[in-house]
Motif scaffolding. Structure first.
Motif, short mmCIF file in Angstrom:
data_model
loop_
_atom_site.label_atom_id
_atom_site.label_comp_id
_atom_site.label_asym_id
_atom_site.label_seq_id
_atom_site.Cartn_x
_atom_site.Cartn_y
_atom_site.Cartn_z
N SER A 40 0.85 -1.19 0.00
CA SER A 40 0.00 0.00 0.00
C SER A 40 0.88 1.24 0.00
O SER A 40 1.95 1.26 0.62
CB SER A 40 -0.92 0.01 1.23
N MET A 41 0.44 2.27 -0.72
CA MET A 41 1.18 3.52 -0.76
C MET A 41 0.71 4.51 0.31
O MET A 41 1.08 5.68 0.29
CB MET A 41 1.04 4.16 -2.14
N GLU A 42 -0.11 4.06 1.25
CA GLU A 42 -0.52 4.93 2.35
C GLU A 42 0.71 5.34 3.16
O GLU A 42 1.66 4.57 3.32
CB GLU A 42 -1.50 4.20 3.26
N ASP A 43 0.67 6.56 3.69
CA ASP A 43 1.80 7.07 4.49
C ASP A 43 2.11 6.14 5.65
O ASP A 43 3.29 5.85 5.94
CB ASP A 43 1.47 8.47 5.02
N SER A 44 1.06 5.64 6.31
CA SER A 44 1.27 4.77 7.48
C SER A 44 1.97 3.48 7.08
O SER A 44 2.82 2.97 7.82
CB SER A 44 -0.07 4.46 8.14
N ALA A 45 1.62 2.94 5.90
CA ALA A 45 2.25 1.70 5.44
C ALA A 45 3.72 1.92 5.12
O ALA A 45 4.58 1.09 5.45
CB ALA A 45 1.51 1.17 4.21
N ILE A 46 4.03 3.04 4.48
CA ILE A 46 5.42 3.35 4.14
C ILE A 46 6.25 3.53 5.41
O ILE A 46 7.36 3.00 5.53
CB ILE A 46 5.49 4.61 3.25
N LYS A 47 5.71 4.27 6.38
CA LYS A 47 6.42 4.49 7.65
C LYS A 47 6.69 3.16 8.35
O LYS A 47 7.80 2.91 8.83
CB LYS A 47 5.59 5.39 8.56
N ALA A 48 5.66 2.31 8.39
CA ALA A 48 5.79 1.03 9.10
C ALA A 48 6.85 0.16 8.44
O ALA A 48 7.67 -0.47 9.14
CB ALA A 48 4.44 0.32 9.13
N GLU A 49 6.86 0.10 7.13
CA GLU A 49 7.81 -0.78 6.44
C GLU A 49 9.24 -0.25 6.50
O GLU A 49 10.19 -1.05 6.44
CB GLU A 49 7.37 -0.98 4.99
N PHE A 50 9.42 1.06 6.61
CA PHE A 50 10.77 1.58 6.75
C PHE A 50 11.35 1.24 8.13
O PHE A 50 12.57 1.32 8.33
CB PHE A 50 10.80 3.10 6.53
N GLN A 51 10.50 0.85 9.04
CA GLN A 51 10.98 0.42 10.36
C GLN A 51 11.39 -1.04 10.37
O GLN A 51 11.98 -1.52 11.32
CB GLN A 51 9.87 0.65 11.41
N GLN A 52 11.08 -1.75 9.29
CA GLN A 52 11.42 -3.18 9.24
C GLN A 52 11.94 -3.57 7.86
O GLN A 52 11.48 -4.55 7.25
CB GLN A 52 10.20 -4.01 9.61
#
Length: 505
Positions: A132-144
């Motif tokens: 997903s290109m949602e901001d929350s999804a991008i933030k979460a995946e950059f943490q892992q």
């Protein structure tokens, strides 16, 4: 600093916004410890045959087969500038490592790795894997972020496919073109699909319709039909044997059947329905869905899964509520999240669904094509979590002077998910696709009907149907080796103009 490389500019901009890389520099966005840049699709591609030997510039039968021992690559046409920018960024001393943020799939992996190899970069690489290109999804995946080495097999698969396409395309095209003295493009997937198309058209051309006959009994408030009969004389004899006589009910079978809700969309089923309901081609559907993905309204489109992962279960009711508000197909919808949850059936990406960004999005400004696809995905989600459609079905067998007849009835006792489907189709001014109800009176075994009328109904056999995208996605492509969505795309995108020319009168 980390150098993040996306597959295209629009995706890079979305990622940069989340990371706080807001300063625009030549071919990249910089800030907050990140440099975000992008490719324009494939920046590096396989070299043509004459790159291996100048004599291959001419098509000569004795030169075949051409199979490179050491594969060579060239910079894609008109993309050298961006490749030079990326090369410079990779060698920048400020850059400690890279993040592969190309599309999460084998082709995205190939695009990224060919660029890195071409530039000779040996800095460590991590992988951003998002659905997903949602901001929350991008933030979460950059943490892992994961080690990109975990995705080596994706790269290997894409590399094998590209090289197989090259070997078959170069050699077979030259072979048949030289033999038949005209350019004949041959491909690993395209040619078998053309063979299927030619075979089907030949079957249609050779088809000769044949009559058949069915004896029908008028039992007052219902009709019973006999088996198909090829010979008209025999059918007339059956009619005369039954006309004006008594018919007896031999058996009555009553069943309650449940039609389970459809699964969520993967790319293939979305393309099928978009073609069947909206008339869109496979490429149009992919383009519209990709655009919606980049606008953060739907999840990643190139998926072969029809389920969500277990960790998404709790988010489903709220998402359904959001969708019901945005698309008023039905209110107070039951939510059976368990129907669409199964991590074991999700490989790289889960099914295509709408995102929570939908709640605050202005949908009125979307192009008509994207709006239609969004409605289709919304309706499928609401159907998938709804109740089954329950029907009461009756099959009655009757006897008339030794001849068997059958009558069937079907009534819907609970619409379930079909109510949402009907509301969606009604908005498109289309009729429901399920068969209309047929009711039978209350019948019992041994019941008789006197002085029934009998008539012969003539019908004709039907030719095979011309191939459409919907028909082929439904099953024909599965007969090809290594079937996947790309096979379908190749046929309909590359074969489009040629298939019309081949059968033009």
């Amino acid at each position: 600093m980390e150098l993040v490389i996306a597959e295209k500019l629009s995706v890079a901009q979305s990622i940069a916004k989340v990371l706080g890389a807001t300063s625009r520099e030549g071919g990249c966005l910089v800030g907050n410890g990140y440099i975000v840049s992008w490719c324009f699709g494939h920046l590096v591609e396989l070299a043509s045959a004459d790159a291996y030997d100048p004599r291959y510039a001419k098509w000569v039968l004795n030169d075949l087969p051409i199979i490179p021992k050491n594969w060579q690559y060239v910079v894609s046409a008109n993309k050298g500038k961006q490749l030079k920018i990326l090369s410079g960024l990779m060698s920048d001393k400020r850059v400690d490592g890279l993040v592969c943020a190309t599309d999460a799939g084998r082709e995205g992996e190939l695009i990224f790795r060919l660029v890195v190899q071409h530039c000779g970069c040996r800095k460590p690489v991590e992988r951003l894997w998002i659905s997903s290109m949602e901001d929350s999804a991008i933030k979460a995946e950059f943490q892992q972020l994961k080690d990109d080495a975990e995705y080596a097999r994706l790269y290997d698969a894409a590399l094998c496919r590209a090289r197989a396409d090259w070997i078959v395309g170069i050699n077979a095209t030259r072979l048949f073109s030289v033999l038949y003295h005209t350019t004949l493009n041959v491909g690993r997937v395209q040619s078998p699909t053309f063979a299927m198309l030619v075979q089907r058209e030949a079957e249609i051309a050779a088809f000769r319709k044949m009559p058949f006959y069915t004896v029908e009994l008028d039992c007052g408030n219902f009709t019973a039909s006999g088996e198909r009969i090829a010979d008209k004389k025999n059918s007339e004899e059956n009619r005369m044997a039954c006309d004006g006589t008594t018919v007896t009910v031999k058996s009555v079978i009553r069943q309650e059947k449940s039609a389970q809700p459809p699964k969520l969309y993967d790319l293939t089923t979305l393309q099928r329905d978009a073609n069947r309901i909206l008339g869109y081609t496979a490429q149009q559907t992919l383009d519209y869905t990709q655009s919606l993905y980049e606008k953060k309204l739907v999840t990643y489109p190139r998926t072969d899964s029809k389920y969500l992962t277990d960790d998404m279960r709790d988010a489903v009711p709220e998402l359904v509520k959001t969708v019901c508000i945005a698309f008023p197909f039905k209110e107070n919808l039951p939510v059976h999240a368990e129907r669409i949850i199964d991590s074991g059936k999700v490989s790289d990406h889960h099914a295509i669904i709408l995102t929570r960004t939908l709640a605050g999005a202005g949908l009125s400004g979307l192009p008509i094509g994207e709006t239609s696809i969004l409605n289709l995905i919304a309706a499928r989600l609401l159907c998938a979590v709804s109740d089954p459609c329950v029907t009461a079905e009756t099959t009655v067998t009757l006897d008339c002077n030794g001849h068997a007849f059958t009558a069937k009835g079907k009534t819907v006792t609970a619409l379930g998910w079909r109510e949402t489907e009907r509301l969606f189709l009604a908005a498109l001014k289309r009729k429901p696709e399920d068969k209309p109800e047929t009711t039978l009176p209350e019948l019992s075994e041994g019941q008789t009907f006197e002085n029934v009328g009998a008539a012969v109904k003539e019908g004709f056999t039907s030719p095979p149907k011309h191939f459409t995208e919907d028909i082929c996605y439904k099953g024909r492509f599965k007969k090809l080796p290594k079937y996947n969505n790309a096979a379908a795309h190749l046929w309909w995108m590359k074969a489009g103009s040629r298939r019309k020319e081949m059968f033009r009168p």
